[in-house]
Motif scaffolding. Structure first.
Motif, PDB file in Angstrom:
ATOM      1  N   PRO A  22       0.819  -1.214   0.000  1.00 55.30           N
ATOM      2  CA  PRO A  22       0.000   0.000   0.000  1.00 55.30           C
ATOM      3  C   PRO A  22       0.857   1.271   0.000  1.00 55.30           C
ATOM      4  O   PRO A  22       0.331   2.368  -0.149  1.00 55.30           O
ATOM      5  CB  PRO A  22      -0.803  -0.107   1.299  1.00 55.30           C
ATOM      6  N   THR A  70      -2.101  -1.386 -10.062  1.00 53.03           N
ATOM      7  CA  THR A  70      -2.581  -1.107  -8.707  1.00 53.03           C
ATOM      8  C   THR A  70      -3.929  -1.800  -8.541  1.00 53.03           C
ATOM      9  O   THR A  70      -4.751  -1.782  -9.453  1.00 53.03           O
ATOM     10  CB  THR A  70      -2.724   0.407  -8.502  1.00 53.03           C
ATOM     11  N   ASN A  96      -7.281  -3.096  -5.670  1.00 54.65           N
ATOM     12  CA  ASN A  96      -8.077  -2.550  -4.563  1.00 54.65           C
ATOM     13  C   ASN A  96      -8.108  -3.431  -3.317  1.00 54.65           C
ATOM     14  O   ASN A  96      -8.556  -2.990  -2.262  1.00 54.65           O
ATOM     15  CB  ASN A  96      -9.512  -2.306  -5.034  1.00 54.65           C
ATOM     16  N   SER A 134      -4.180  -0.034   3.327  1.00 57.34           N
ATOM     17  CA  SER A 134      -4.140   1.221   2.568  1.00 57.34           C
ATOM     18  C   SER A 134      -5.380   2.045   2.888  1.00 57.34           C
ATOM     19  O   SER A 134      -6.507   1.548   2.787  1.00 57.34           O
ATOM     20  CB  SER A 134      -4.098   0.907   1.073  1.00 57.34           C
ATOM     21  N   GLU A 153      -6.403   4.519   1.182  1.00 57.40           N
ATOM     22  CA  GLU A 153      -7.076   4.801  -0.096  1.00 57.40           C
ATOM     23  C   GLU A 153      -7.564   3.517  -0.775  1.00 57.40           C
ATOM     24  O   GLU A 153      -8.120   3.587  -1.872  1.00 57.40           O
ATOM     25  CB  GLU A 153      -6.132   5.536  -1.062  1.00 57.40           C
ATOM     26  N   LYS A 156      -5.657   1.235  -2.039  1.00 50.26           N
ATOM     27  CA  LYS A 156      -4.838   1.003  -3.238  1.00 50.26           C
ATOM     28  C   LYS A 156      -3.577   0.210  -2.869  1.00 50.26           C
ATOM     29  O   LYS A 156      -2.848   0.591  -1.946  1.00 50.26           O
ATOM     30  CB  LYS A 156      -4.437   2.331  -3.879  1.00 50.26           C
ATOM     31  N   TYR A 157      -3.360  -0.853  -3.589  1.00 50.99           N
ATOM     32  CA  TYR A 157      -2.196  -1.711  -3.359  1.00 50.99           C
ATOM     33  C   TYR A 157      -1.414  -1.810  -4.670  1.00 50.99           C
ATOM     34  O   TYR A 157      -1.959  -2.241  -5.682  1.00 50.99           O
ATOM     35  CB  TYR A 157      -2.652  -3.086  -2.856  1.00 50.99           C
ATOM     36  N   HIS A 158      -0.158  -1.357  -4.600  1.00 48.88           N
ATOM     37  CA  HIS A 158       0.661  -1.236  -5.803  1.00 48.88           C
ATOM     38  C   HIS A 158       1.529  -2.470  -5.989  1.00 48.88           C
ATOM     39  O   HIS A 158       2.201  -2.900  -5.050  1.00 48.88           O
ATOM     40  CB  HIS A 158       1.552   0.003  -5.708  1.00 48.88           C
TER      41      HIS A 158
END
Lengths: 438, 438
Positions: free
Chosen positions: A37, A82, A84, A93, A95, A97-99
């Motif tokens: 994240p 990215t 979710n 995260s 937001e 969001k996991y990159h």
């Protein structure tokens, strides 16, 4: 029994404090598939810190000089998608969001020298615990040239196994004694006799059987080798039998020696269960090809973002010196995709240093029908092609099962289609009738 | 060096074909947490078949009699929730439903006797490959009583480690030499001297360091043991130092012997990297407590539905004979929850047969502040409580860091709150100032 090789070079490296061998300046580079994240570059820096000189606060003695020399380095960070949802539990995260990214990290050879377990602890140790990652898989390892000199790799490999079995220009055809467990020593020897007379190249114990209450290892070895040696004396063809020696070190060494003394030509080890140090000790003797069974592998790789990829895994075991390594099979009965199996075969067949190349062991639900797709996708016959029920349950008996597999591979290499091969070859035709609708 | 113990009983079991020891009729039972798109009872039956006499078609010789004797049995299936997404890739549910369950499966001891690697291959082998499962984790293992007789368990355990360090009625206080890698032998020895004079009980190498270019193992051992022996001669207190012997078998044996000869009292092994057979070989010598570092553990357990739970894992390593085992720590810097850490401590402290109980090693971001919650939740002082930066980076120096940890534990056991302890004890107070806001 030959003395094991010592870590000569590294003793020279480490004893004086100032390395004097060719490996100066060499690095080991690991490639990871990660999810986080956070900023992937920062997460990669945490990984590098954790796996070299890092701790949670600065401490006295942690000077810049030693950091430079022993710090792991983030070589590159290649951003991917990215998502979710996190792949595995870790930092959350805000937001959502996991990159994902491909990260390369390198270590100086000065950190651990030629010590496979410590290399594993460095490349695959506490980094899986780091909360900043919601996914982490070791994808590949780049090894420096001096590793190719220090480690001998497989003592036999593909060429050695071909020489021992006398099989050239086609896959070695093998089978597993089934049922996995329960046959008496004499029943096992009887099946081996049938298979040997049918012209099989390779037979193995199941990984579930080493010494059971009704099939003591030594007794089974004696009975099976008697059959194999008589057959070899008569025909000149020695069937390679991989006896499952897995156990404690001294037990394995005893069994290994007894196989060699009995004229046997292979020992099998469940590498994940036995472990790296013990497996290398066995391989170092160099008298027998080592058949490496990777049972337990699913636990290490089945999640796409956790564990280790086969490409990295097989390099470790090649350094340890195994000669044959399981890769599953095309259209297998397990979870693994054909793409993954093809990649594994390719990894095994890729040259590593000037070492012998390891023989990929294709198995799981194989009966000959998969020879066509296996050859189409890999264009190789450098395989140990294993069929279990596919041979033993052949409608015309195990002997016809062996012949059917040889026919399937000949047809695949000749460019025939499965249907045409089934018409041309009666034994393979029967296989198609029985197994073709699976 | 003492001769390793042989598998006496099992040789007796297996050589005659008719077992004559007390273990007749014994079973090993494994508990799995599974997920499957199929009927969980049917999926469990597939598992039992795959891990005993099963193959994909019936073969000659697979008689009912041997099935009865060697077949794994599904003991129970306890249904849990149904979810809409699979945990890991596998078979796809047409209805989008994946059923979770707790499944117990048992094997006769006649299948593999006393052979830990083959037991692991049976309980944790190809079953992770089975496509019918979209999640599978080994949660626990129930071992038969004869295992308690065949295996000796930890040669030292908690009591042995207390005797060697002279520490009673409180946790052993330990630290890891930091930075993990890069210090010279003399820098390391200097830190050991400081820590010994501060009254520390235990020190260990980091798992990243075994023999590096500037810290050769033998040289480090000599320098460190000189400090420790001089300190012991002067004060009567011998600091336990866990030297990281991880490496190849002969290298480990050499290092182990050298530790014992030098008057050292502990050897450390990265158990996942070294593996079960080699670790047991070391433990069997019984001259030194073995500090088992579980680095790589995250890979085996971090996914809730893949791998192995600590409860099962620690049993394997107790059978191998390790004396100390890492359990992470409360409020650690890694991904693991406090609940999981507490469960791990409880597992280690649960009696197994009449064996010595293993010492849980609490570490990761520990600085003393966590003593209160650790004691509140576990009510035990049978711990090796490790602080890295928490000691070495103490504002008043490492010696005060050691004292602060002892104070924190005394306060926790006395029922004080952290804030009160910080007022009462100046060294611990400084720790709270520096580390308390993490």
């Amino acid at each position: 029994m030959e003395q094991i090789r010592q870590n000569r070079d590294f003793e020279a490296l480490s004893s004086g404090g100032s390395p004097s061998f060719g490996g100066v300046g060499e690095v080991i580079t690991a490639t990871y598939y990660i999810e986080t994240p956070y900023d992937p570059e920062k997460a990669a820096a945490v990984l590098a810190g954790e796996q070299s000189s890092g701790t949670f606060v600065a401490v006295p003695g942690e000077t810049e000089e030693l950091k430079q020399r022993f710090a792991a380095r983030v070589v590159s960070v290649e951003l991917l998608e990215t998502v979710n949802e996190p792949a595995i539990p870790g930092a959350v995260s805000k937001e959502g969001k996991y990159h994902r990214a491909i990260v390369k990290v390198s270590w100086s050879i000065e950190n651990f020298g030629y010590n496979l377990p410590v290399m594993v602890s460095t490349l695959q140790g506490n980094l899986y615990e780091i909360t900043q990652f919601t996914g982490l898989k070791l994808m590949d390892i780049d090894l420096p040239v001096s590793f190719g000199k220090h480690y001998n790799g497989p003592a036999f490999g593909i060429d050695g196994c071909r020489k021992l079995t006398g099989v050239h220009d086609r896959p070695l055809i093998g089978t597993i004694i089934k049922p996995s467990i329960g046959l008496s020593v004499q029943q096992t020897a009887g099946i081996v006799k049938t298979l040997a007379e049918a012209g099989i190249d390779f037979i193995k114990d199941d990984e579930l059987l080493s010494s059971s209450a009704n099939s003591n290892f030594d007794d089974r070895l004696d009975a099976v080798m008697k059959v194999i040696n008589i057959h070899a004396d008569k025909t000149g063809k020695k069937v390679m039998f991989a006896f499952n020696i897995s156990g404690e070190i001294d037990e394995m060494l005893h069994r290994y020696e007894k196989i060699a003394e009995s004229g046997g030509t292979c020992a099998m080890i469940s590498i994940n269960s036995v472990g790296l140090s013990a497996a290398k000790k066995i391989c170092d003797h160099g008298l027998l090809p080592i058949h490496a069974h990777r049972n337990g592998w699913g636990m290490l790789t089945r999640h796409p973002l956790l564990g280790i990829d086969f490409k990295a895994y097989q390099k470790l075991w090649r350094l340890a010196g195994v000669d044959q390594l399981h890769v599953n099979g095309i259209q297998n009965k397990f979870w693994e995709s054909d793409d993954s199996v093809v990649n594994s075969i390719t990894s095994c067949l890729t040259k590593m240093f000037d070492h012998n190349t390891i023989l990929p062991v294709v198995s799981s639900g194989q009966w000959g029908g998969q020879a066509f797709e296996t050859y189409r996708r890999t264009r190789t016959v450098d395989l140990l092609y294993m069929a279990g029920g596919g041979i033993m349950a052949h409608p015309m008996g195990p002997a016809a099962g062996v012949v059917a597999l040889q026919q399937a591979w000949k047809a695949a290499v000749d460019g025939l289609r499965l249907q045409d091969a089934a018409k041309l070859y009666p034994e393979f035709g029967k296989s198609v009738e029985k197994f073709g609708n699976k």
